[in-house]
Design a protein around this motif. Structure first.
Motif, PDB file in Angstrom:
ATOM      1  N   PHE A  59       0.872  -1.484   0.069  1.00  0.00           N
ATOM      2  CA  PHE A  59       0.170  -0.109   0.013  1.00  0.00           C
ATOM      3  C   PHE A  59       0.937   1.262   0.152  1.00  0.00           C
ATOM      4  O   PHE A  59       1.763   1.337   0.814  1.00  0.00           O
ATOM      5  N   ALA A  60       0.713   2.216  -1.010  1.00  0.00           N
ATOM      6  CA  ALA A  60       1.673   3.267  -1.188  1.00  0.00           C
ATOM      7  C   ALA A  60       1.010   4.571  -0.999  1.00  0.00           C
ATOM      8  O   ALA A  60       1.516   5.547  -1.371  1.00  0.00           O
ATOM      9  N   GLU A  61      -0.219   4.476  -1.052  1.00  0.00           N
ATOM     10  CA  GLU A  61      -0.993   5.642  -1.113  1.00  0.00           C
ATOM     11  C   GLU A  61      -1.356   6.541   0.018  1.00  0.00           C
ATOM     12  O   GLU A  61      -1.119   5.890   1.164  1.00  0.00           O
ATOM     13  N   PRO A  62      -1.911   7.651   0.089  1.00  0.00           N
ATOM     14  CA  PRO A  62      -2.193   8.267   1.528  1.00  0.00           C
ATOM     15  C   PRO A  62      -3.446   7.540   2.098  1.00  0.00           C
ATOM     16  O   PRO A  62      -4.427   6.749   1.140  1.00  0.00           O
ATOM     17  N   GLY A  63      -3.413   7.385   3.378  1.00  0.00           N
ATOM     18  CA  GLY A  63      -4.937   7.001   4.001  1.00  0.00           C
ATOM     19  C   GLY A  63      -4.374   5.533   4.868  1.00  0.00           C
ATOM     20  O   GLY A  63      -3.244   5.338   5.050  1.00  0.00           O
ATOM     21  N   GLU A  64      -5.200   4.560   5.084  1.00  0.00           N
ATOM     22  CA  GLU A  64      -5.139   3.582   5.990  1.00  0.00           C
ATOM     23  C   GLU A  64      -5.779   2.416   5.507  1.00  0.00           C
ATOM     24  O   GLU A  64      -6.797   2.083   5.504  1.00  0.00           O
ATOM     25  N   LYS A  65      -4.815   1.454   4.521  1.00  0.00           N
ATOM     26  CA  LYS A  65      -5.457   0.379   4.150  1.00  0.00           C
ATOM     27  C   LYS A  65      -5.061  -0.683   4.881  1.00  0.00           C
ATOM     28  O   LYS A  65      -3.475  -0.773   5.254  1.00  0.00           O
ATOM     29  N   THR A  66      -5.734  -1.600   5.486  1.00  0.00           N
ATOM     30  CA  THR A  66      -5.470  -2.819   6.374  1.00  0.00           C
ATOM     31  C   THR A  66      -5.117  -3.928   5.646  1.00  0.00           C
ATOM     32  O   THR A  66      -5.932  -4.856   5.962  1.00  0.00           O
ATOM     33  N   VAL A  67      -4.081  -4.072   4.809  1.00  0.00           N
ATOM     34  CA  VAL A  67      -3.826  -5.131   4.021  1.00  0.00           C
ATOM     35  C   VAL A  67      -2.387  -5.757   4.213  1.00  0.00           C
ATOM     36  O   VAL A  67      -1.736  -5.168   4.447  1.00  0.00           O
TER      37      VAL A  67
ATOM     38  N   TYR B 182       1.564   5.391  11.922  1.00  0.00           N
ATOM     39  CA  TYR B 182       2.439   5.802  10.740  1.00  0.00           C
ATOM     40  C   TYR B 182       3.832   6.050  11.511  1.00  0.00           C
ATOM     41  O   TYR B 182       3.799   6.336  12.585  1.00  0.00           O
TER      42      TYR B 182
ATOM     43  N   LYS C 260       3.893   2.475   7.302  1.00  0.00           N
ATOM     44  CA  LYS C 260       2.326   2.076   7.784  1.00  0.00           C
ATOM     45  C   LYS C 260       2.067   0.656   8.292  1.00  0.00           C
ATOM     46  O   LYS C 260       2.586  -0.377   7.575  1.00  0.00           O
TER      47      LYS C 260
ATOM     48  N   TYR D 291      -3.758   1.674  14.151  1.00  0.00           N
ATOM     49  CA  TYR D 291      -2.935   1.865  12.974  1.00  0.00           C
ATOM     50  C   TYR D 291      -1.909   2.892  13.206  1.00  0.00           C
ATOM     51  O   TYR D 291      -2.481   3.924  13.563  1.00  0.00           O
TER      52      TYR D 291
ATOM     53  N   TRP E 167       4.696   1.352   2.251  1.00  0.00           N
ATOM     54  CA  TRP E 167       5.443   2.641   2.265  1.00  0.00           C
ATOM     55  C   TRP E 167       4.694   3.768   1.584  1.00  0.00           C
ATOM     56  O   TRP E 167       4.692   3.426   0.487  1.00  0.00           O
ATOM     57  N   GLN E 168       4.696   5.029   2.109  1.00  0.00           N
ATOM     58  CA  GLN E 168       4.075   6.061   1.291  1.00  0.00           C
ATOM     59  C   GLN E 168       5.361   7.072   0.781  1.00  0.00           C
ATOM     60  O   GLN E 168       5.886   7.504   2.039  1.00  0.00           O
TER      61      GLN E 168
END
Lengths: 414, 414
Positions: free
Chosen positions: A263-271, B157, B279, B155, B259-260
């Motif tokens: 996951f590389a985008e803004p926000g919180e993906k729980t993967v 950062y 993250k 969660y 990583w963002q």
């Protein structure tokens, strides 16, 4: 226009590669010939990466011309064109023959350019006396330099697969050996935060530092404090000029560029990513060899993977054709013409520098032409090539073109 | 429609949040009332993530209905609506009153839902006798279950800044303490590839495993080998049923999501990211507390950062409101009605399970209503919630609706 074939892109579509452009201006047998190299492709850039202006619209502000490719390498290429135009518009005879070799795949490892250079002896082996590449930068912001060394580069992928697809971290967290975690451990095993490479064997072939070489760093105009301040880094990896320049020029480095698949985008993906590709590159210096480094890296990664006991699917491999390091003799007429041209235009003797970056074709030109190859930079150290807000100073552009003309005139007297 | 305010998005624009929908069907004072919860928002999904079909067009194939949200949680919500419609179309009296609470921010930590539930005692505290949430999955592919426990979630950062912008890895490689490298070291210090958490203090508050609890795992229908095969994982973190279920349900886990700010696309970009945000999330179990875990994590990250000596700018913080873990009493009439409904429809007594995932609002419902809350899943373990190719089996959908109706009828007799 030399066709260099096609490439299957990441979207599955096969597209033609941009052709290599070979050009000749003048074939006077009484004149000697300069081969000029440049490239017109650029690094990726999105406004959302953090650019203040559209990266693909040249925007001038406070004497700086902002835009992707302004310094690397569209600006210098356009500089040569302008210089030739000025000879023509003033009806001045160009005292040498000029050959151009311009490509569009430099940022992707100069795909197939080596084949073109080796495959066209009529153009590259015959009637070339000097080679000039303007695709690098001053060591500082304002003092010019002429460059006699480059690092090479090997770009690696590490693929780690822990499951056939991405997993919900609540439902599956705790059951698999997460690919991102294994990758973190592998990267941590390869390099210290201070940049010291921990992969056994990688440092073996590095040329030892001689007293003579150490001496050369003393006179170079370089402020380590300015350099630190420009980066806004709290602390550098070395605290004195010579050590820091050596870390940038004559020792290999290992940089971790990113992860693909997480996951590389803004926000919180729980993967939990099922497959992650870690990307890193090593900058090579004389006398490191591809084979030795590749074996050392792959064997280290697989050894660490085994020791972690995950049984994940792990692969480590070269992502593109590697580029060799290069170091030239500076006593040639070619170097002397460039050094004197810079001295005339800028009123200061240029530093003789090496570069941390890679221009893989430099060595091929040297091998094929068997002539002196040099790097004559136009831009400054803070131009931000490959970064957000890449720029070229207007003064570098105008004086850079004066240097090109002065250099051409001096070569004409050889 | 309850307004839950606005949010400043990552693009800088402030937008209204989707309202919470509260609904009542029947207010017969002679009937008891079931509160049903569901959510209509979903995890991000792009076709390019690796979906075989458009994630936002429901596509049925071989008895499976593919689409983002099919199982989490649009399918179950639509199921309740269909059940009510079937009572109405057949002129059958619904033997209970029904209240709905539907939200659109579950995948982002149920923003402001707690405030709504606590702020509307007329709806949630008065006239609610049971609560039912259908937002989880069977333990296996086909045997149904009723769920009495959930993990919570925090969660985090970790921001690491090594320079004010991205840097050319050739020009600057070797001079800065690369953010990606520091982050790799920090992550490697936090968790082993086998999932064991290395952050001191995080395991302190975990309830010890009792013999009685151990006993319950023996009868649960779960094939560790099928589970492994479905993930296509070479090896799981545990090799027996009880240990693996405990790792998923009753021990905390730490997952590294991505990583963002680093290079994340296909291809080879040779950049040293100036700032990277790592993250990760921790799934919480009884009796872990937010304060204790947050302190342990932040203090560990900062201690490791200090020990690495980079002087990079490092921050570690909670990215969103954390969710508490939950464990319910299963002897209540609510649980018995659900268990018997499942037994009627599927012809098998459901397993009583816990879940590794988090539905933070569960605990709030329990606190505010002071009534029995249960989870009655519709989907199967291999539905791929949060992943590519999320699906809901048609059989789960139809039988799931039968279970809902049977459960309503049984509650009507209480």
């Amino acid at each position: 226009m030399v066709d260099i074939g096609t490439q299957k892109m990441h979207d599955g579509v096969t597209r033609p590669l941009p052709p290599v452009i070979l050009g000749k201006l003048g074939e006077d047998p009484k004149k000697k010939t300069l081969l000029i190299y440049g490239h017109m492709d650029v690094q990726p850039a999105l406004k959302s990466d953090g650019w203040d202006t559209d990266p693909f619209v040249l925007t001038e502000k406070d004497g700086k011309m902002f835009g992707r490719g302004s310094t690397d390498d569209k600006g210098p290429v356009l500089g040569w064109v302008n210089v030739i135009e000025s000879y023509q518009k003033t009806n001045t005879e160009i005292p040498i023959n000029i050959k151009f070799c311009l490509e569009g795949m430099e940022e992707s490892g100069s795909v197939n350019l080596e084949g073109v250079v080796r495959g066209r002896p009529d153009f590259f082996e015959t009637n070339v006396d000097w080679v000039c590449i303007s695709d690098n930068y001053f060591l500082g912001k304002s003092k010019p330099c002429v460059t006699y060394g480059l690092r090479g580069q090997m770009y690696f992928y590490i693929e780690v697969v822990c499951a056939k697809q991405d997993l919900h971290s609540g439902v599956f967290g705790g059951s698999v050996h997460e690919a991102t975690v294994e990758l973190s451990h592998i990267f941590a095993s390869m390099v210290e935060p201070n940049g010291k490479i921990k992969v056994p064997g990688v440092m073996d072939q590095v040329d030892p530092v001689t007293d003579e070489e150490l001496e050369t760093y003393k006179t170079i105009d370089f402020s380590i404090e300015d350099f630190r301040g420009d980066l806004a880094a709290a602390k550098l990896t070395e605290d004195n000029k010579a050590d820091l320049l050596m870390r940038r020029w004559r020792f290999p480095t290992l940089s971790v560029h990113g992860w693909q698949g997480a996951f590389a985008e803004p926000g919180e993906k729980t993967v939990i990513p099922g497959k992650v590709i870690g990307k890193f590159s090593i900058r090579l210096v004389p006398s490191m060899t591809f084979d030795h480094v590749e074996k050392a890296v792959v064997s280290h990664v697989m050894k660490v993977h085994e020791s972690l006991g995950t049984q994940n699917e792990v692969k480590c491999y070269l992502a593109k054709k590697p580029g060799r390091p290069w170091k030239a003799e500076t006593s040639t007429p070619n170097f002397q013409a460039a050094i004197n041209a810079v001295t005339d235009v800028w009123g200061v003797k240029p530093d003789l520098t090496r570069e941390g970056g890679s221009i893989p074709i430099t060595l091929v030109f040297e091998e094929v032409t068997k002539k002196s190859v040099l790097l004559l930079p136009m831009g400054s150290c803070d131009d931000g090539a490959h970064s957000q807000n890449e720029k070229l100073n207007r003064i570098n552009y105008t004086k850079g073109m004066e240097v090109f003309a002065n250099y051409i005139n001096r070569l004409g007297k050889e």
